[in-house]
Write a protein that holds these residues in place. Structure first.
Motif, short mmCIF file in Angstrom:
data_model
loop_
_atom_site.label_atom_id
_atom_site.label_comp_id
_atom_site.label_asym_id
_atom_site.label_seq_id
_atom_site.Cartn_x
_atom_site.Cartn_y
_atom_site.Cartn_z
N PHE A 141 19.23 10.28 -50.09
CA PHE A 141 18.13 9.42 -50.34
C PHE A 141 17.26 9.17 -48.95
N GLU A 142 16.13 8.76 -49.16
CA GLU A 142 15.28 8.57 -48.04
C GLU A 142 15.40 7.24 -47.37
N ALA A 143 15.76 7.28 -45.95
CA ALA A 143 16.13 6.16 -45.28
C ALA A 143 14.77 5.68 -44.18
N ARG A 144 14.78 4.62 -43.95
CA ARG A 144 13.83 4.08 -42.99
C ARG A 144 13.83 4.78 -41.72
N THR A 145 12.47 5.20 -41.25
CA THR A 145 12.62 5.52 -39.74
C THR A 145 12.76 4.30 -38.96
N HIS A 146 13.38 4.76 -37.78
CA HIS A 146 13.77 3.47 -37.02
C HIS A 146 12.83 3.51 -35.63
N ARG A 147 11.69 4.31 -35.69
CA ARG A 147 10.84 4.21 -34.84
C ARG A 147 10.17 2.96 -34.35
N ILE A 148 9.98 2.29 -35.46
CA ILE A 148 9.70 0.90 -35.85
C ILE A 148 8.14 0.55 -35.58
N ASP A 149 7.64 0.94 -34.33
CA ASP A 149 6.35 0.72 -34.03
C ASP A 149 5.45 1.95 -34.72
N ASP A 150 5.92 2.56 -35.87
CA ASP A 150 5.06 3.57 -36.41
C ASP A 150 3.94 2.91 -37.21
N ILE A 151 2.82 3.41 -36.68
CA ILE A 151 1.51 2.86 -37.40
C ILE A 151 0.87 3.94 -38.17
N PRO A 152 0.33 3.65 -39.55
CA PRO A 152 -0.14 4.68 -40.07
C PRO A 152 -1.54 5.43 -39.33
N ASN A 153 -1.44 6.66 -39.24
CA ASN A 153 -2.14 7.48 -38.43
C ASN A 153 -2.76 8.47 -39.62
N ALA A 154 -4.07 8.41 -39.51
CA ALA A 154 -4.67 9.46 -40.54
C ALA A 154 -4.87 10.81 -39.92
N ASP A 155 -5.25 10.78 -38.39
CA ASP A 155 -5.33 12.21 -37.76
C ASP A 155 -4.34 13.10 -38.04
N MET A 156 -3.03 12.52 -37.86
CA MET A 156 -1.87 13.45 -37.89
C MET A 156 -1.75 13.97 -39.37
N THR A 157 -1.97 13.13 -40.28
CA THR A 157 -1.82 13.63 -41.85
C THR A 157 -2.93 14.61 -42.01
#
Length: 342
Positions: A292-308
Motif C-alpha cells: 500500500f502507499e504510506a504517507r511521507t513523514h517529511r511533513i513540511d512537504d509543500i506542493p512544488n510545481a517546478d520539480m513535477t
C-alpha cells in the motif's frame, strides 16, 4: 514417499499488516517461509517475490529448501524482531553465530532491561531512576533520545556495528540502546528515492521525519502522533493517537488552524473536504510500503510545481495531482502562484 518435506511453523512474525511464518531447524537456525498472509488484502502472498528484484532466488519456492542466509530469520529479521541479538563470535550476521534472548518485539526493546525495577516493586522498595534509566519514561525524555530509540528499527540507513560482546541491537555500554551512525544514501539502491530527492520507501521513515522542520525546529517525535500501546490496536494498525480526527496531530502545535475560517483560508478548500486535511497536502501517500502507499513523514512537504514539471509525477509526485488526477503539472504551475498572493 511423496517427496514432500514437512516443516512445522514454530514462529509467527507480525500481526497488523502482514504475518510471516518461520521454522526452527535441529541446528537452531530459523528460516522464514516465502508464503505469508497479508491482513490488508486478506490473501496469501509470496512476500519475497513482491519486495525483491526480479529473479530473486529466495522468491522461487523451489529454492527455499536451500535454507541459506537469504531465508534466515536471524540474519534478516531478528535485529528488529528479537530482544538482545548478538553474534557469539563477535560480529557480522552469519546465521550460525547469532543468538537472541527472546523472540518478538518485547517491552525491553523500547523501555530497556528492567529486572531491577521489577525486583524493587516485588520487594516493596522505592526505585529511584532518571527518565532514561529502564524502564524508560518516554513522557520525560528529550526528542533526540525518543527518536533514537525508535530508530533502532525504523532507520534503514543505520550502520549496525557490533558491541564488544557482539551485541547487534542493544548496548551494554552506558544506555541500553544504540546510537547508530548513518550510511551515505549513495550506497542504497536508486529505487529507494524519487528523482527530486525525497524518500520513496517506508524503510526510511525516521530519516524522512528527521528532515522535516517539525523535527528540526518543533521537536516532533514518533510519539507526537503514534501510540504503540493504543487500546484499539487491533483496528488501528498505524497506532495513530488521533485516528478519527487526524488534524489533531498537527493542531497540537499549529493551533491557529483550529479556527475554521483560518483553516479555509490556509487550505483554499472546503473545511470538511479531503483537501483541508493537513496530511493530504503535507503528508501525501507517496511512500512505498510494499502493499500500500504510506504517507511521507517529511511533513513540511509543500506542493512544488517546478520539480513535477522537471521530473514528472512518477518521479516527483505532487500532492495536488494525487487528487486532481485529470490535471497536470502545467495546470499546477498556473494555480500555485495565485495561492501565494492570497
Amino acid at each position: 514417499s511423496s517427496g514432500w518435506q514437512l516443516y512445522p511453523v514454530d514462529y509467527t512474525i507480525g500481526s497488523k499488516w502482514e504475518q510471516a511464518y518461520a521454522t526452527r531447524l535441529p541446528n537452531g537456525q530459523i528460516h522464514v517461509f516465502p508464503i505469508q498472509y497479508n491482513a490488508l488484502a486478506r490473501r496469501w502472498v509470496n512476500f519475497w517475490k513482491i519486495i525483491d528484484s526480479p529473479g530473486s532466488p529466495r522468491a522461487e519456492l523451489s529454492h527455499w529448501e536451500n535454507l541459506d542466509v537469504w531465508t534466515s530469520y536471524q540474519a534478516n529479521c531478528a535485529v528488529c524482531h528479537t530482544s538482545q541479538l548478538r553474534n557469539v563470535k563477535g560480529g557480522g550476521f552469519a546465521p550460525a553465530d547469532l543468538e537472541f534472548r527472546e523472540p518478538g518485539i518485547d517491552c525491553e526493546m523500547c523501555h530497556g532491561p528492567s529486572a531491577r525495577h521489577v525486583q524493587s516493586i516485588l520487594q516493596g522498595e522505592p526505585y529511584a531512576k532518571r527518565p532514561l534509566d529502564p524502564p524508560v519514561d518516554f513522557a520525560k525524555i528529550g526528542a533526540g533520545d525518543f527518536m533514537t530509540i525508535c530508530a533502532q528499527c525504523h532507520m534503514q540507513s543505520a550502520i549496525r556495528e557490533p558491541g564488544p560482546g557482539g551485541e547487534l541491537n542493544y548496548s551494554t555500554q552506558g544506555q541500553f540502546f544504540k546510537r547508530y551512525a548513518m550510511r551515505p544514501y549513495g550506497e542504497f539502491s536508486r529505487k529507494g528515492f524519487y528523482k527530486d530527492g525525497r524518500f520513496r520507501e517506508t524503510t526510511f521513515i525516521v530519516e524522512s521525519l528527521l528532515r522535516s522542520e517539525c523535527s528540526k525546529k518543533g521537536n516532533v517525535t514518533c510519539g507526537s502522533c503514534h501510540d504503540p500501546h493504543a487500546p484499539d490496536a487491533s483496528s488501528n494498525p498505524t497506532s495513530l493517537k488521533f485516528r478519527d480526527h487526524p488534524d489533531q496531530m498537527c493542531l497540537q502545535c499549529h493551533s491557529r488552524y483550529s479556527d475554521q475560517t483560518a483553516l479555509a483560508q490556509h487550505t483554499r478548500h472546503a473545511v470538511a473536504s479531503e483537501g483541508s486535511r493537513c496530511a493530504s497536502c503535507h503528508m501525501p501517500r507517496i511512500m512505498d510500503a510494499l502493499l500500500f502507499e504510506a504517507r511521507t513523514h517529511r511533513i513540511d512537504d509543500i506542493p512544488n510545481a517546478d520539480m513535477t514539471l522537471r521530473f514528472g509525477q512518477e518521479e516527483s509526485p505532487n500532492a495536488c495531482l494525487l487528487c486532481h488526477r485529470e490535471k497536470d503539472a502545467r495546470w499546477l504551475e498556473a494555480q500555485l502562484p495565485a495561492w501565494k498572493r492570497r
